[in-house]
Design a protein around this motif. Structure first.
Motif, PDB file in Angstrom:
ATOM      1  N   ASP A  39      13.373  71.944  62.192  1.00  0.00           N
ATOM      2  CA  ASP A  39      12.667  70.948  61.399  1.00  0.00           C
ATOM      3  C   ASP A  39      12.070  69.928  62.371  1.00  0.00           C
ATOM      4  O   ASP A  39      12.471  69.872  63.532  1.00  0.00           O
ATOM      5  N   TYR A  40      11.139  69.140  61.906  1.00  0.00           N
ATOM      6  CA  TYR A  40      10.568  68.118  62.770  1.00  0.00           C
ATOM      7  C   TYR A  40      11.545  66.956  62.925  1.00  0.00           C
ATOM      8  O   TYR A  40      12.238  66.586  61.984  1.00  0.00           O
ATOM      9  N   ALA A  41      11.596  66.389  64.149  1.00  0.00           N
ATOM     10  CA  ALA A  41      12.439  65.223  64.413  1.00  0.00           C
ATOM     11  C   ALA A  41      11.622  63.965  64.138  1.00  0.00           C
ATOM     12  O   ALA A  41      10.401  64.035  63.968  1.00  0.00           O
ATOM     13  N   ILE A  47      11.662  68.478  67.954  1.00  0.00           N
ATOM     14  CA  ILE A  47      12.221  69.179  66.797  1.00  0.00           C
ATOM     15  C   ILE A  47      13.750  69.142  66.819  1.00  0.00           C
ATOM     16  O   ILE A  47      14.363  68.863  67.852  1.00  0.00           O
ATOM     17  N   VAL A  48      14.302  69.434  65.665  1.00  0.00           N
ATOM     18  CA  VAL A  48      15.740  69.559  65.445  1.00  0.00           C
ATOM     19  C   VAL A  48      16.015  71.034  65.183  1.00  0.00           C
ATOM     20  O   VAL A  48      15.223  71.685  64.512  1.00  0.00           O
TER      21      VAL A  48
ATOM     22  N   PHE B  77      21.086  71.425  67.024  1.00  0.00           N
ATOM     23  CA  PHE B  77      20.525  70.723  68.188  1.00  0.00           C
ATOM     24  C   PHE B  77      19.709  69.522  67.725  1.00  0.00           C
ATOM     25  O   PHE B  77      18.896  69.633  66.798  1.00  0.00           O
ATOM     26  N   PRO B  79      17.286  66.190  69.363  1.00  0.00           N
ATOM     27  CA  PRO B  79      16.665  65.686  70.589  1.00  0.00           C
ATOM     28  C   PRO B  79      17.402  64.461  71.132  1.00  0.00           C
ATOM     29  O   PRO B  79      18.181  63.819  70.420  1.00  0.00           O
ATOM     30  N   LYS B 132      16.731  64.867  54.411  1.00  0.00           N
ATOM     31  CA  LYS B 132      15.708  65.818  53.954  1.00  0.00           C
ATOM     32  C   LYS B 132      16.334  67.120  53.474  1.00  0.00           C
ATOM     33  O   LYS B 132      15.792  67.804  52.619  1.00  0.00           O
TER      34      LYS B 132
END
Lengths: 489, 489
Positions: A39-41, A47-48, B77, B79, B132
């Motif tokens: 997913d987007y961070a 990203i995650v 994970f 960032p 989310k």
């Protein structure tokens, strides 16, 4: 460079809504998000990884880690911060990385004296400590690998696994007494990568050298593995570099030899990243989502019990027996026993997640003493005796693995073009894409002109040079090398 | 905050030159460096892990990772960069961490709009994405663990594994439908940590709650495991926090329940770091160096062939057979066949590295059909029949593991004091050190006064409250809790 909280939509993942052949880029993004890989961070470019995506990375990591250890490598840990003075010690290297380095300038409210780089790669940091550890031939070879992340600020749009400002990778760093030993190490690692990528990820690659323009900044030469994605663009899957003494001299990595003289050491570095996951998606995926090769699939066989309320206990019990029997046989099996979803919903979800093999189990299967298998790659169904469960599952998994590789190999072969003229070259790059194998005179000028004209660069100078065309495709002079050009990620 | 290339001495690691009882701090540093666990990095406050140190971390990681997965957790994970606006969303949390946060302000030559924190811990980042992913009760529980590093600028002198500006750790983050489920999770994890620390690391701990002053910033309560080091100072070995809805509210982690109403979720977070390696060293080490418990030792049995030139082949062949036989039995064995070192040198090195069991193999042992074992913990030697190799090795390893734990337990028991007066309390802290168990009225004022007077704070309010003294050791009012005070790392 800006940051801001992203606003992805909430809600259940629905199916993929575009075809792979129609909008490859949108299809890719949907697969990544809807299959629950990533997913987007909050910060743009980052990203995650969600658990399913990370589990694929764990598969890749565990396979490589075992191979690295079998070949005498050990793991270590390096901090993420590198002082500017150290990063700049090898000039070409620094010039290559500095435009994309993130800098720490403050700790708490205090300014830091010398600014600190977030590791874009660890050569400089590793070699400053290696220099302390190596004094004698007895300390060689030193072969250390690091599983960590690298940070390089991306200004282009984020593409999960392919273009992100931080990525998971491994970076290996070795020190040897002789140039030949370092050369052997470069090739050993390239072999490990090739085996991993072709036999586990089922992605065929072409191996060879990078041109001097494209090699790693600071290396004597770079070897590479190039894969071809379904949209005709190349993806560099991994690299293994011979550093010669380019770093050992500025970093003073010296050893006292058996000859009682001091020598500068010879070095290599090499790495692969989570790009490999991007390749998996692009090469094998289809309109329904991900298709995972069994060798690296976190779940190899999913069992979906199908029943009305009255049969629920019986079917779930039998499904659980199947799960256990497969697990005992070393197969990564998972029974989806959730009551809050229909079996149709589950079929869609596990297809989207690319699980290689599904077992549908209903009351009639139990009556008949049979099991129904559904292959993710071909959609073929197969009924077989319940008693043959493990054998049938194993042989289907082997077939799926083979089928994925051979399909990808056929696609690669069909998409290696050998144009006779530069006009034909340009037309292929523009219309068909893929790998274009041509002769090259070895001059950077021709390489650069072709890149300006077409956007394609030299991906690899293949080890296999037996089909080398006689003339340079651009200037017509005698060719020195067969070169594969392509547009690339 | 300054950075500068450190200048550690080159050269072979010699033996430890100070006694553990005479200069504990210098002894610790020498063990870390000379046993090849870690080294200083170029930036002050940071360390590098050498392969032997990283292998211990891998042992710890693999054991915990298996237990986490068995209890339904998965890895993910995140960032390393967190925007300031996100880090500051839970006020207490931000205030707690901000003095030690490293900030990225530049990418290449460009200033970044909003400065980015290097992860001091990931609650805020994780929860912004969890919000989310969670919409319905079907998405709960969500239990994700992250193996990564945290960065917190240390201004005090670097102490490898104990006080560094970046450290390896795991951070678990879970989301639940109810408060009780979250409470159960906190305790499940604490149980996994306790089992790991006592039964693998052989370090006994006292478990309980932190006081409100000492709890995690943002938590409802923090549970902790406190160990006692050989110098009488406490070390917090791990913590597991109940976050209640303190984060789910600002981050809007809400789910639609079966009751079709929206609810804020309940959360936990928990972690252990490479401090555990620091504890291992301080608790079990001796004047010769490290002593590793077999359960986590990267090498459990080292085989040293002892021979003159004429016997070299025979002895090495037999030693290799022993190595292989032990490995096949699942024992981590290693034969040190290096010719460039004497056996005396090897004995010293493997003792310094804390390998639990050594086999000395010479021509006479081979003649007699026997094997000589040397225990690292007691220095005892034992000869036994070659045919009993695996059984003897296994039973000695079990004995060593037990012995280390029982020695450490005895030390802990001897060093829990129960003073009758505050004067006695002060004298114990000043002279003997260790854990001091007293009654506490529950007021922060008393806790703070004691800390100012003695440097000791409340390490833990033990779960086991059966010996609670009747009066507060400071103010003499009725005590609400038994509290363990100590000076700590």
């Amino acid at each position: 460079m800006s940051s801001g909280v992203s606003s992805q939509p909430r809600g259940e993942a629905a199916g993929i809504t575009v075809k792979k052949s129609e909008d490859f880029s949108e299809w890719y993004t949907q697969v990544v998000l809807k299959a629950g890989l990533a997913d987007y961070a909050p910060v743009k470019g980052f990203i995650v990884l969600r658990p399913y995506g990370y589990a694929i990375w764990e598969s890749i990591r565990d396979i490589l880690d075992r191979r690295f250890k079998e070949t005498g490598h050990q793991n270590g840990f390096l901090p993420v911060l590198i002082p500017e003075s150290l990063l700049s010690k090898e000039e070409d290297h620094f010039a290559g990385f500095t435009p994309e380095v993130f800098w720490v300038t403050k700790a708490g409210d205090n300014n830091i004296g010398e600014k600190l780089a977030l590791r874009p790669t660890s050569e400089t940091l590793a070699y400053s400590v290696f220099a302390k550890w190596i004094t004698s031939y007895r300390d060689l070879p030193l072969k250390i690998n690091f599983w960590n992340t690298a940070l390089r600020a991306e200004i282009k749009a984020t593409k999960p696994f392919i273009r992100t400002s931080e990525f998971l990778w491994q970076e290996g760093h070795t020190v040897h007494a002789t140039e030949e030993e370092a050369e052997q190490e470069v090739m050993t690692i390239l072999g490990i990568y090739k085996d991993m990528i072709e036999n586990y990820l089922a992605v065929p690659v072409i191996t060879g050298y990078k041109s001097d323009t494209e090699k790693f900044v600071g290396a004597k030469y770079t070897t590479t593995l190039e894969g071809l994605m379904a949209d005709g663009k190349a993806l560099q899957m991994g690299t293994s570099h011979h550093l010669a003494q380019n770093f050992s001299k500025p970093f003073e990595i010296k050893y006292l030899g058996k000859d009682t003289k001091e020598h500068f050491a010879w070095q290599t570095s090499w790495g692969v990243s989570w790009r490999l996951i991007g390749a998996l998606i692009m090469v094998h995926g289809d309109d329904k989502g991900l298709v995972l090769p069994p060798q690296i699939a976190p779940i190899q066989v999913v069992i979906v019990p199908i029943h009305k309320d009255k049969d629920a206990k019986l079917v779930k019990d039998k499904a659980a027996e199947i799960e256990l029997e497969l697990k005992h046989a070393g197969i990564r099996a998972y029974m989806d026993s959730r009551d809050e979803y229909t079996s149709g919903w589950k079929f869609n979800e596990w297809e989207m997640k690319g699980v290689p093999l599904r077992i549908n189990l209903g009351p009639r299967d139990i009556e008949k003493g049979q099991v129904e298998f559904v292959r993710r790659d071909t959609k073929d169904k197969k009924q077989d005796d319940r008693t043959k469960l493990v054998d049938t599952a194993n042989s289907l998994l082997v077939e799926i693995q083979k089928n994925l590789l051979s399909k990808a190999r056929a696609f690669l072969q069909e998409n290696i073009s050998r144009p006779a003229s530069y006009d034909e070259f340009k037309s292929i790059i523009e219309n068909k894409g893929g790998f274009v194998m041509v002769g090259w005179c070895g001059q950077e000028e021709c390489e650069e002109k072709i890149k300006q004209d077409t956007g394609a660069d030299i991906r690899v100078l293949p080890f296999d040079q037996k089909d080398r065309p006689g003339k340079c495709i651009y200037c017509g002079q005698d060719s020195k090398k067969a070169a594969i050009f392509a547009r690339a990620y």
